[in-house]
Design an enzyme around this catalytic site. Structure first.
Site, PDB file in Angstrom:
ATOM      1  N   LYS A  77       0.655  -1.454   0.163  1.00  0.00           N
ATOM      2  CA  LYS A  77       0.078  -0.284  -0.182  1.00  0.00           C
ATOM      3  C   LYS A  77       0.733   1.543   0.426  1.00  0.00           C
ATOM      4  CE  LYS A  77      -4.672   2.320   2.442  1.00  0.00           C
ATOM      5  NZ  LYS A  77      -5.303   2.005   3.809  1.00  0.00           N
ATOM      6  N   SER A 154      -9.764   1.660   2.246  1.00  0.00           N
ATOM      7  CA  SER A 154      -9.077   1.972   2.127  1.00  0.00           C
ATOM      8  C   SER A 154      -7.829   1.253   1.285  1.00  0.00           C
ATOM      9  CB  SER A 154      -8.644   3.442   2.606  1.00  0.00           C
ATOM     10  OG  SER A 154      -7.873   3.104   3.126  1.00  0.00           O
ATOM     11  N   SER A 179      -9.831  -1.040   6.988  1.00  0.00           N
ATOM     12  CA  SER A 179      -9.250  -0.349   5.340  1.00  0.00           C
ATOM     13  C   SER A 179      -8.680  -1.992   5.375  1.00  0.00           C
ATOM     14  CB  SER A 179      -8.432   0.701   5.260  1.00  0.00           C
ATOM     15  OG  SER A 179      -9.160   1.305   4.974  1.00  0.00           O
TER      16      SER A 179
END
Ligand code: GLN
Length: 477
Positions: A77, A154, A179
């Site tokens: 990420k 996310s 997330s």
């Protein structure tokens, strides 16, 4: 080949059936092609990945390389710092920020032979549930099952690419309020979020420090468990990291001996198809011999979302204060007073959602409102943790749907108000506020989209989380 797992890849590398360079070249090519359509990557780190792959191949010839993630492609990420690779947490305000160091999780994964193939798309700084709040200039990642729909957020790019790739691959995500679980559920993959403090946050670009966790995303529970095992453990560079020993999560076997608590109140807020698929999975496990008991978490259901958004935006608003256009990232022509300069850079660098959260969080911690909002939410947080502890006196793990809906289309998302979007975190925020380890495992489909079941265990009981996840995975095959 379709569902090659990490352990299968490592075996074929060790047997000499495929070189690391060959495998990495294939997955990089696939990432490049799928990225044109699906936007899972902010950056594909081709050169550094191939360089690392060559080194590992050379090491294999001399028997030097053994690691638990030997030659495994790992996407990361964007909010996790990787040395010399632009790391922006999906924000324009961090443009041109090239970390001088690897986050601890990256150093640990590399030490076991993992190869970083790129930085994945996300909601800016983690502010979102659908990866629709990408920063200025970033594309939204699209769901690999149906590109008209969201990947979830996310950690959307991480889950999206894990679902899209036909090659063995793992990803590192980050969760503040869900997330990792949310996108895993929407993309039909497995997401594991550890106990707060199990995995070092050193090198993680902060969203909300008392809530942030780095965790793993994989195609199977075993893949995700292996990754989590590698990145866990104490780190002197993170004063909130725990000393407790980490056990071998990847060697665990499915267990139907665990007592499963169904959090009924969470089911009630979910779409019918989602409820049905989750109940079917629970019934299957009951038939396989597990004991099932209904439990209730009324305070968490009623106050979880409100408490979470007060605590998380309060912390976020202080964290984002460091981005002023002087030290890191975006700079502009220096004109006017300092305040005018800071406002100019922030106006250009932050997206609308980041601005909304700065305003919300600043309000909640302002003199005159602090007691009524932030401190009240913190007191509530203690009560919510206590409610979980009482439930864990009766059961080993708690299950509920990960998300109340399946992955929505982008036009459905556009119709939601910010409050309605926040309410979608109903099932995931409580475990995150309490710092509890939790998994999302795919258990079925509704509207032709994946449905994930969330499995929460008590603090430091990652073993139970993994054993129950393996059991659900097995009965839902
Ligand atoms: N959807 C939640 C939020 O927007 C959780 C995000 C996260 O875990 N990073 O805050």
């Amino acid at each position: 080949m379709k569902q090659q797992t990490i352990s299968q890849l490592i075996s074929s590398i060790k047997r000499g059936e495929i070189s690391v360079v060959e495998h990495i070249e294939k997955i990089l090519e696939e990432a490049k092609q799928t990225n044109v359509m699906l936007n899972h990557f902010n950056i594909i780190a081709k050169d550094s990945a191939l360089k690392q792959a060559k080194e590992i191949d050379a090491g294999l010839k001399t028997g030097r390389h053994k690691g638990k993630l030997l030659g495994v492609p790992l996407s990361v990420k964007d909010c996790i710092c990787v040395k010399d690779i632009e790391s922006r947490a999906g924000s324009k305000i961090l443009s041109d920020y090239f970390p001088l160091f690897d986050a601890t999780v990256i150093a640990k994964a590399r030490a076991e032979g993992a190869i970083i193939i790129g930085k994945t798309a996300q909601d800016e700084f983690g502010f979102g549930t659908f990866s629709n709040n990408t920063g200025v200039g970033f594309e939204k990642p699209l769901n690999p099952v149906n590109p008209k729909r969201s990947c979830g957020g996310s950690s959307g790019g991480s889950a999206g690419f894990t679902g899209a790739t036909k090659f063995a691959h793992g990803s590192l995500g980050q969760s503040t309020g869900g997330s990792i679980a949310a996108p895993a559920s929407f993309c039909g993959v497995v997401g594991l979020t550890p106990t707060y403090g199990r995995v070092s946050r050193y090198g993680l670009i902060d969203y909300a420090n008392s809530l942030d966790k780095i965790g793993s995303i994989g195609k199977t529970v075993e893949d995700a468990a292996l990754l989590l095992e590698v990145i866990s453990g104490h780190d002197v560079n993170d004063s909130t990291s725990l000393q407790e020993k980490v056990s071998g999560l990847s060697d665990l076997k499915p267990s139907s001996d665990l007592k499963i608590g169904i959090a009924k109140d969470f089911f009630e807020g979910c779409e019918e198809g989602v409820q049905k698929e989750c109940m079917k999975a629970i019934d299957k496990l009951e038939k396989a011999g597990s004991k099932i008991e209904e439990i209730s978490l009324p305070l968490n259901v009623k106050y979880g979302v409100a408490a979470y958004y007060l605590v998380s935006t309060t912390e976020a608003s202080t964290n984002l204060a460091r981005y002023c256009g002087m030290r890191y990232g975006l700079h502009d022509k220096i004109e006017g007073s300092f305040n005018e300069y800071f406002s100019n850079v922030r106006s250009k660098g932050f997206s609308q959602e980041a601005k909304r959260r700065i305003l919300l969080g600043t309000f909640a911690r302002m003199a005159g409102f602090r007691d009524a909002y932030y401190l009240k939410a913190m007191k509530l947080r203690t009560k919510l943790i206590k409610e979980f502890q009482e439930a864990f006196g009766k059961v080993d793990v708690i299950v509920n749907p990960t998300m109340p809906i399946v992955a929505p289309t982008f036009s459905e998302i556009e119709e939601l108000s910010p409050m309605q979007e926040y309410a979608m975190d109903l099932c995931t925020v409580p475990a995150n506020l309490a710092g509890l380890p939790h998994a999302s495992v795919p258990v079925g489909t509704s509207k032709k989209m994946p449905v994930g079941l969330m499995i929460t265990a008590n603090h430091l009981e990652e073993e139970k989380m993994v054993k129950a996840s393996l059991a659900f995975e097995e009965v839902c095959k």
